[in-house]
Motif scaffolding. Structure first.
Motif, PDB file in Angstrom:
ATOM      1  N   LEU A   1       2.597 -10.076  -5.173  1.00  0.00           N
ATOM      2  CA  LEU A   1       2.346 -10.942  -3.911  1.00  0.00           C
ATOM      3  C   LEU A   1       1.674  -9.549  -2.712  1.00  0.00           C
ATOM      4  O   LEU A   1       0.942  -9.772  -1.977  1.00  0.00           O
ATOM      5  N   TYR A   2       1.933  -8.160  -2.900  1.00  0.00           N
ATOM      6  CA  TYR A   2       1.809  -7.505  -1.984  1.00  0.00           C
ATOM      7  C   TYR A   2       0.308  -6.236  -2.466  1.00  0.00           C
ATOM      8  O   TYR A   2       0.032  -5.324  -1.767  1.00  0.00           O
ATOM      9  N   GLY A   3       0.335  -6.819  -3.501  1.00  0.00           N
ATOM     10  CA  GLY A   3      -1.055  -6.029  -4.141  1.00  0.00           C
ATOM     11  C   GLY A   3      -0.776  -4.256  -4.132  1.00  0.00           C
ATOM     12  O   GLY A   3      -1.745  -3.427  -3.806  1.00  0.00           O
ATOM     13  N   GLY A   4       0.289  -4.107  -5.188  1.00  0.00           N
ATOM     14  CA  GLY A   4       1.003  -2.473  -5.156  1.00  0.00           C
ATOM     15  C   GLY A   4       0.371  -1.909  -6.115  1.00  0.00           C
ATOM     16  O   GLY A   4      -0.413  -2.878  -7.076  1.00  0.00           O
TER      17      GLY A   4
ATOM     18  N   ARG B   1       7.270   1.889  -2.834  1.00  0.00           N
ATOM     19  CA  ARG B   1       6.697   1.568  -2.677  1.00  0.00           C
ATOM     20  C   ARG B   1       5.744  -0.223  -3.359  1.00  0.00           C
ATOM     21  O   ARG B   1       6.470   0.045  -3.957  1.00  0.00           O
ATOM     22  N   ASN B   2       4.980  -0.038  -3.029  1.00  0.00           N
ATOM     23  CA  ASN B   2       4.914  -1.797  -3.530  1.00  0.00           C
ATOM     24  C   ASN B   2       4.050  -1.590  -4.670  1.00  0.00           C
ATOM     25  O   ASN B   2       3.827  -0.597  -5.293  1.00  0.00           O
ATOM     26  N   TYR B   3       5.306  -2.856  -5.567  1.00  0.00           N
ATOM     27  CA  TYR B   3       4.542  -2.770  -7.022  1.00  0.00           C
ATOM     28  C   TYR B   3       3.179  -3.918  -6.647  1.00  0.00           C
ATOM     29  O   TYR B   3       2.959  -4.844  -6.190  1.00  0.00           O
ATOM     30  N   ASP B   4       2.765  -4.726  -8.262  1.00  0.00           N
ATOM     31  CA  ASP B   4       2.099  -5.006  -8.161  1.00  0.00           C
ATOM     32  C   ASP B   4       2.226  -6.746  -8.170  1.00  0.00           C
ATOM     33  O   ASP B   4       3.239  -6.819  -7.961  1.00  0.00           O
TER      34      ASP B   4
END
Length: 310
Positions: free
Chosen positions: A48-51, A43-46
């Motif tokens: 560019l992709y708001g994870g 899953r995305n990390y914090d």
């Protein structure tokens, strides 16, 4: 008993390299790093992709295993420096060059696979990992040994040590997927060890005194290639206390098996210099044995105290 020059050693051993390369090609199995990564867990990390930023609760892998995974990965990351050093020593011509490039290609998979696995499963802090990579690779790696014989002696032990470290790290992770990946990597390291071990065995037949001196010099000064990692001493102690890789394993599972394969203790045909080197080697191993036994005793006593206090 005359000594061979570096050029003579390369020329005399080149047919052995060619034979070992053919054997390696026959037994090495093709594998693909992406098949060992559970991509669906990602899953995305914090950023560019708001994870979500990494937090320690993202992983169930014990801290000791995580530290070992980071050390192993940072070691693999320094491959450009290792390639430079080994290519400078062994050359890029004929079978020597073919092997150097093949070895580099196989080692390159290891860092790719481990990093992808750690990132996707959120096993470690990716920001801290990248910063550590930058620091370690900026330092590079310089071969501590001069010449063909000492360099091949070093990697004969080092590849086996790396295999042991990967396998035990996988077990310590308590994660079957991680263990499967590291077992696959360890299989590569074992084949690399066999290549170098067999090559040095041929060197013993060619020039036993020179080779014995090289082996003694390596064993008595051996350090893992990750020694330059920032905070390595503390990390290595954590790894040793966890039983992942310690002096006891270094003696029993690395040094002694390789020395037995070369039949160093019973080797015939040594001159005065070779006998002197062998005596130095076994004097050192005796002292190392004492140190390893003391470490294990202290570790077991500490574990007993911790169990009693729990």
């Amino acid at each position: 008993m005359r000594e061979f020059s570096e050029t003579e050693l390369l020329l005399e051993l080149e047919p052995v390299v060619a034979g070992e390369l053919d054997r390696h090609h026959k037994v090495a199995k093709e594998w693909f790093p992406h098949e060992y990564v559970p991509w669906s867990e990602g899953r995305n990390y914090d950023g560019l992709y708001g994870g979500d930023a990494w937090v320690e609760t993202d992983t169930k892998i014990p801290e000791e295993a995580r530290i070992s995974l980071i050390v192993n990965l940072l070691t693999e990351d320094n491959l450009p420096s290792y390639h430079h050093e080994i290519a400078t020593t062994l050359g890029r011509d004929a079978a020597w060059g073919t092997w150097v490039h093949r070895w580099t290609a196989e080692e390159g998979r290891h860092g790719t696979a481990i990093r992808d696995y750690l990132t996707v499963t959120r096993a470690v802090d990716p920001v801290a990992l990248e910063r550590a990579r930058m620091v370690h690779m900026s330092e590079g790696f310089t071969n501590s040994y001069e010449g063909v014989l000492a360099s091949v002696a070093y990697v004969s032990f080092q590849e086996l040590a790396t295999r042991i470290s990967h396998r035990n790290t996988g077990k310590a992770s308590e994660d079957p997927n991680c263990e499967r990946l590291l077992a696959r990597i360890a299989a590569d390291e074992n084949l690399h060890m066999l290549f170098y071990r067999n090559l040095l065995n041929a060197a013993f037949q060619l020039t036993p005194d020179q080779t014995m001196r090289a082996v003694t010099d390596v064993v008595t000064t051996f350090q893992m290639p990750g020694t330059g990692i920032e905070g390595f001493t503390r990390k290595a102690m954590t790894i040793a206390n966890a039983g992942i890789y310690d002096l006891r394993l270094h003696i029993d599972d690395v040094l002694q098996p390789v020395l037995r394969q070369w039949d160093v203790a019973n080797m015939k045909g040594l001159g005065a210099e070779g006998e002197k080197a062998r005596e130095e080697l076994y004097d050192f191993l005796a002292r190392l044995e004492t140190t390893a036994s003391r470490f294990v005793e202290r570790r077991e006593a500490r574990r007993a105290r911790q169990a009693a206090d729990a």
